[in-house]
Design an enzyme around this catalytic site. Structure first.
Site, short mmCIF file in Angstrom:
data_model
loop_
_atom_site.label_atom_id
_atom_site.label_comp_id
_atom_site.label_asym_id
_atom_site.label_seq_id
_atom_site.Cartn_x
_atom_site.Cartn_y
_atom_site.Cartn_z
CE LYS A 10 -3.66 2.39 2.55
NZ LYS A 10 -4.61 2.34 3.70
CG ASP A 114 -13.76 4.63 6.58
OD1 ASP A 114 -14.93 4.76 6.19
OD2 ASP A 114 -12.77 4.74 5.82
#
Length: 330
Positions: A10, A114
């Site tokens: 990432k 989230d």
């Protein structure tokens, strides 16, 4: 002996612009790595193998190294023409998600904040997918072009794996330390918990409300709340609260008393005093159109355990992982 290991990177393109948030995500993963390895929810949370920074021509780039995963629940959902998860798949995803949240809340002291379908990804137990990708790239390299000093590659899709792994909760970019009261405005708009909108103190139970809203998206092909305000033609808190009241009835005065912004929307007596189109009261039974009989009653009972005005009235992740509807549909 073949010691090859596949990983996923990432990469944060503009690390400098993220500031403290960049370090916050890494700290959350480091907190996870230090927590118990024996909790049943440990392998339902994405792990971090390593991290490092690289210098680019204009900025540093933070790189997080993870075990590879397959596609997200959102992508899987879109494979179905009716955009709906089958009951056994939904039950399996939910049980894994609640195990992950119990681990985060009790062992790691983390609020995810989230949770959405593209932050839940299926594992992959078939390395031949990556071997095949590698061989095809060597034989017929992907087309590429240079643009503004960068090389742009055409994406090459992975073939379908022979064996999928269990769902894993990912992305801790918005995660916060738990066990303390927060007042930050967080969560995707349509998943915002009442205490977040009212600026009342919040902690772990915002995750539970979040999941209660997301279930509807995965199983009912529509969102419980949109927050769409026709006057401004966009999301507004007043419209979101109006939708909550139409589904759950008026909020308790005990919650309103804690909110810094309650006076913007409610009178001292708890009356909603904002001029906005107000929906008639529509119970969950009328909103749910997929199930029937006892199956429907048990499913709605599960949803009601999460969608409570008062944070303290919502069930814990551990309790929800053992819910009757989930266990019967696994």
């Amino acid at each position: 002996m073949n010691c090859r290991r596949y990983v996923t990177l990432k990469i944060f393109i503009n690390s400098a612009s993220l500031g403290q948030q960049l370090d916050d995500e890494l700290k959350m993963y480091q907190r996870i790595e230090k927590a118990s390895k024996f909790h049943p929810g440990r392998n339902a949370v994405r792990s971090l193998l390593d991290s490092f920074d690289v210098d680019g021509p204009e900025d540093k780039h933070r790189c997080l190294v993870h075990p590879p995963l397959w596609e997200s629940v959102l992508t899987f959902l879109h494979r179905n023409p009716i955009r709906q998860l089958p009951k056994p798949v939904l039950a399996f995803v939910l049980q894994r998600l609640f195990l992950a949240l119990d681990y985060l809340h009790t062992e790691c002291k983390i609020v995810h904040a989230d949770i959405k379908a593209d932050n839940i990804m299926f594992g992959i137990a078939d390395d031949s997918v990556f071997t095949d990708f590698e061989e095809r790239e060597l034989e017929t390299p992907s087309p590429r072009k240079e643009l503004d000093g960068r090389i742009i590659y055409v994406s090459r899709e992975l073939r379908m794996p022979r064996e999928w792994g269990a769902p894993v909760l990912c992305d801790f970019g918005s995660a916060m330390p738990g066990g303390i009261e927060h007042f930050e405005d967080i969560q995707p708009n349509i998943y915002r918990a009442p205490e977040v909108i009212l600026e009342a103190p919040w902690t772990y139970s915002v995750d539970i409300w979040n999941v209660g809203c997301m279930i509807w998206d995965l199983f009912e092909t529509e969102s419980l709340f949109t927050g769409y305000d026709p006057e401004f033609q966009t999301y507004r808190s007043r419209a979101h609260l109006s939708e909550m009241i139409s589904l759950l009835g008026p909020p308790p005065l005990s919650l309103l008393a804690q909110g810094k912004s309650s006076h913007k929307f409610f009178s001292n007596e708890g009356d909603f005093c904002v001029e906005t189109p107000f929906r008639a009261r529509i119970p969950l039974e009328e909103r749910e159109s997929t199930l029937e009989g006892e199956d429907k009653s048990k499913f709605l009972h599960l949803v009601r355990k999460m969608l409570q005005w008062e944070p303290g009235m919502r069930s814990s992740a551990k309790e929800l992982a053992q819910d009757e509807w989930i266990c019967q549909n696994l």
